[in-house]
Scaffold this motif. Structure first.
Motif, PDB file in Angstrom:
ATOM      1  N   MET A  48       0.864  -1.197   0.046  1.00 40.77           N
ATOM      2  CA  MET A  48       0.062  -0.276   0.070  1.00 40.77           C
ATOM      3  C   MET A  48       0.696   1.177   0.066  1.00 40.77           C
ATOM      4  SD  MET A  48      -3.397  -0.448  -0.066  1.00 40.77           S
ATOM      5  CE  MET A  48      -4.334  -1.845   0.183  1.00 40.77           C
ATOM      6  N   THR A  49       2.169   1.357  -0.114  1.00 42.94           N
ATOM      7  CA  THR A  49       3.061   2.236  -0.005  1.00 42.94           C
ATOM      8  C   THR A  49       2.758   3.495  -1.009  1.00 42.94           C
ATOM      9  OG1 THR A  49       4.959   1.044   0.735  1.00 42.94           O
ATOM     10  CG2 THR A  49       5.507   3.179  -0.389  1.00 42.94           C
ATOM     11  N   PHE A  89       9.366   3.298   1.271  1.00 41.57           N
ATOM     12  CA  PHE A  89       8.931   1.618   1.231  1.00 41.57           C
ATOM     13  C   PHE A  89      10.053   1.057   2.293  1.00 41.57           C
ATOM     14  CE2 PHE A  89      10.089  -2.518  -0.012  1.00 41.57           C
ATOM     15  CZ  PHE A  89       8.541  -3.031  -0.130  1.00 41.57           C
ATOM     16  N   GLY A  90      11.035   1.433   2.243  1.00 38.09           N
ATOM     17  CA  GLY A  90      11.899   0.870   3.653  1.00 38.09           C
ATOM     18  C   GLY A  90      11.285   0.839   4.893  1.00 38.09           C
ATOM     19  N   PRO A  91      11.105   2.101   5.199  1.00 38.53           N
ATOM     20  CA  PRO A  91      10.676   2.269   6.634  1.00 38.53           C
ATOM     21  C   PRO A  91       9.352   1.497   6.960  1.00 38.53           C
ATOM     22  CG  PRO A  91      11.591   4.277   6.042  1.00 38.53           C
ATOM     23  CD  PRO A  91      11.459   3.445   4.850  1.00 38.53           C
ATOM     24  N   THR A  92       8.550   1.734   5.995  1.00 36.86           N
ATOM     25  CA  THR A  92       7.146   1.213   5.978  1.00 36.86           C
ATOM     26  C   THR A  92       7.356  -0.490   6.120  1.00 36.86           C
ATOM     27  OG1 THR A  92       6.018   2.720   4.842  1.00 36.86           O
ATOM     28  CG2 THR A  92       4.936   0.621   4.917  1.00 36.86           C
ATOM     29  N   ALA A  93       8.063  -1.223   5.323  1.00 39.16           N
ATOM     30  CA  ALA A  93       8.142  -2.615   5.429  1.00 39.16           C
ATOM     31  C   ALA A  93       8.679  -2.953   6.867  1.00 39.16           C
ATOM     32  CB  ALA A  93       9.054  -3.155   4.402  1.00 39.16           C
ATOM     33  N   ALA A 152       8.079   7.806  11.805  1.00 46.33           N
ATOM     34  CA  ALA A 152       8.818   9.297  11.767  1.00 46.33           C
ATOM     35  C   ALA A 152       9.743   9.459  10.464  1.00 46.33           C
ATOM     36  CB  ALA A 152       9.595   9.690  13.149  1.00 46.33           C
ATOM     37  N   THR A 153      10.575   8.525  10.478  1.00 45.04           N
ATOM     38  CA  THR A 153      11.529   8.558   9.109  1.00 45.04           C
ATOM     39  C   THR A 153      10.748   8.306   8.196  1.00 45.04           C
ATOM     40  OG1 THR A 153      13.244   7.372  10.717  1.00 45.04           O
ATOM     41  CG2 THR A 153      13.587   7.197   8.052  1.00 45.04           C
ATOM     42  N   ARG A 154       9.649   7.453   7.837  1.00 46.78           N
ATOM     43  CA  ARG A 154       8.843   7.282   6.606  1.00 46.78           C
ATOM     44  C   ARG A 154       8.235   8.634   6.153  1.00 46.78           C
ATOM     45  NH1 ARG A 154       3.945   7.309   4.999  1.00 46.78           N
ATOM     46  NH2 ARG A 154       3.070   7.570   6.960  1.00 46.78           N
ATOM     47  N   ILE A 155       7.430   9.271   7.349  1.00 46.93           N
ATOM     48  CA  ILE A 155       6.732  10.538   6.981  1.00 46.93           C
ATOM     49  C   ILE A 155       7.760  11.621   6.220  1.00 46.93           C
ATOM     50  CG2 ILE A 155       5.484  12.282   7.959  1.00 46.93           C
ATOM     51  CD1 ILE A 155       3.901  10.033   9.614  1.00 46.93           C
ATOM     52  N   ARG A 156       8.909  11.911   7.075  1.00 49.94           N
ATOM     53  CA  ARG A 156      10.009  12.852   6.648  1.00 49.94           C
ATOM     54  C   ARG A 156      10.576  12.393   5.240  1.00 49.94           C
ATOM     55  NH1 ARG A 156      12.740  16.007  10.064  1.00 49.94           N
ATOM     56  NH2 ARG A 156      11.287  15.607  11.491  1.00 49.94           N
ATOM     57  N   LEU A 157      10.482  11.362   4.872  1.00 54.50           N
ATOM     58  CA  LEU A 157      11.155  10.802   3.535  1.00 54.50           C
ATOM     59  C   LEU A 157       9.975  11.100   2.477  1.00 54.50           C
ATOM     60  CD1 LEU A 157      12.797   7.341   4.046  1.00 54.50           C
ATOM     61  CD2 LEU A 157      13.902   9.484   3.629  1.00 54.50           C
ATOM     62  N   VAL A 158       8.845  11.115   2.878  1.00 49.82           N
ATOM     63  CA  VAL A 158       7.787  11.270   2.082  1.00 49.82           C
ATOM     64  C   VAL A 158       7.408  12.806   1.893  1.00 49.82           C
ATOM     65  CG1 VAL A 158       5.162  10.951   1.527  1.00 49.82           C
ATOM     66  CG2 VAL A 158       6.268   8.999   2.373  1.00 49.82           C
ATOM     67  N   SER A 159       7.445  13.371   3.030  1.00 46.59           N
ATOM     68  CA  SER A 159       6.924  14.857   3.195  1.00 46.59           C
ATOM     69  C   SER A 159       8.232  15.951   2.558  1.00 46.59           C
ATOM     70  CB  SER A 159       6.358  15.256   4.363  1.00 46.59           C
ATOM     71  OG  SER A 159       7.538  15.066   5.406  1.00 46.59           O
TER      72      SER A 159
END
Length: 328
Positions: A48-49, A89-93, A152-159
């Protein structure tokens, strides 16, 4: 707490009009629950990424605030390329690998503990909804300790485009520049998001299954085909997913804002209050449609994979405390 002599007891159920028996899960059983939960969560969240990327950008990017899932995705691809949809994708997985294992195994563990605290069959059945709520909440709390820095890492990468090249570099940069405080800045809002999410996921799923079971006789339930059982699991999971999305979405929006650095300084409760006031009711539910679609698929997929992986590993069924009222 009773002898294991009935069919329902062998299935690990606490059912009205049957002896009160609590299954004695072993360390191997909990390992199976953890493994199944970890795999089902990381598979579904990883898949779902792209949707999650669009949802997060709709929440934090004013230029995309009024976009739908489809138009938002098209805009991101047009401006940043298709690879942008796999950002985080990495932090999500990894994040949901550890969180999913802890949540599903924890739910099985705490449900058993609360059933034992209830002390007898009638009390456990009477207060089954409270048991679902309590076990889901406690399990999610501990799972979120593992999830928060990776989320937190995922959201920072996305935003923040160009923040880092992936999980390792993004996590290292946040750790270096912001330390423990930065990695866990979103712990309170993530609890506000994930605990309602878990409540919707597990409690609504349990209640949906109970309604289905009560609508048919025991003989009919036993004669259901694999396709019918899969359909029931899918349908209950979709309803539970909708509930989880609605209950957790305001906090999900605030979490995205916090992790992007929005809002005033001060204590976390103060920052959340100010951000909520600034967003308003409509702002807090921005991106709900895409998230409901995503969450319905996530939750339904997780329950299907969870059961399938458990069966493949030879794990026992979880403890059931449904109230059975169907005619035999």
């Amino acid at each position: 707490m009773g002898s294991k002599t009935t069919t329902d007891a062998e299935k690990g159920s606490v059912v009205a009009n049957h002896p009160f028996v609590v299954p004695q899960f072993t360390a191997r059983d909990y390992t199976s629950f953890f493994t199944a939960g970890a795999l089902c969560a990381t598979i579904t969240h990883g898949a779902m990424t792209p949707i999650d990327v669009v949802k997060t950008r709709i929440q934090v990017d004013p230029a995309l605030a009024r976009h739908s899932l489809l138009s938002g995705g098209r805009s991101i691809v047009a401006n940043e390329g298709a690879a942008a949809l796999l950002t985080g994708f990495g932090p999500t997985a990894v994040g949901y690998l550890v969180q999913g294992g802890a949540k599903f195994a924890g739910y099985e563990y705490w449900k058993k503990q609360l059933v034992q605290i209830a002390g007898d069959q009638d009390t456990a059945v009477k207060y089954r909804t409270a048991i679902y709520l309590g076990s889901a909440s406690i399990a999610e709390f501990f799972a979120d300790i593992l999830l928060t820095p990776l989320e937190a890492t995922r959201i920072r990468l996305v935003s923040e485009r160009g923040y880092a090249t992936g999980l390792v570099s993004g996590f290292a940069r946040m750790s270096r520049e912001e330390g423990f405080r930065g990695l866990y800045a979103g712990f309170l809002p993530i609890l506000c998001k994930q605990i309602p999410y878990a409540i919707g996921q597990f409690t609504v799923n349990e209640l949906c299954h109970e309604l289905v079971n009560r609508s048919m006789t025991e003989e009919k339930r036993k004669s259901l085909s694999s396709a019918s059982n899969l359909g029931i699991t899918l349908s209950c999971g979709v309803v539970a997913g909708f509930a989880a999305a609605i209950l957790s979405h305001p906090a999900d929006t605030l979490l995205s804002q916090i992790n992007k650095g929005h809002g005033p300084t001060g204590s976390m409760p103060h920052r959340l209050k100010v951000l909520a006031q600034q967003a308003g009711f409509r702002g807090l539910f921005a991106g709900l449609g895409p998230r409901m679609i995503m969450t319905a698929g996530l939750v339904a997929g997780q329950f299907i994979f969870y059961q399938g992986i458990k069966d493949a590993m030879g794990a026992p069924p979880g403890l059931e405390i449904h109230k059975e009222t169907s005619k035999v």
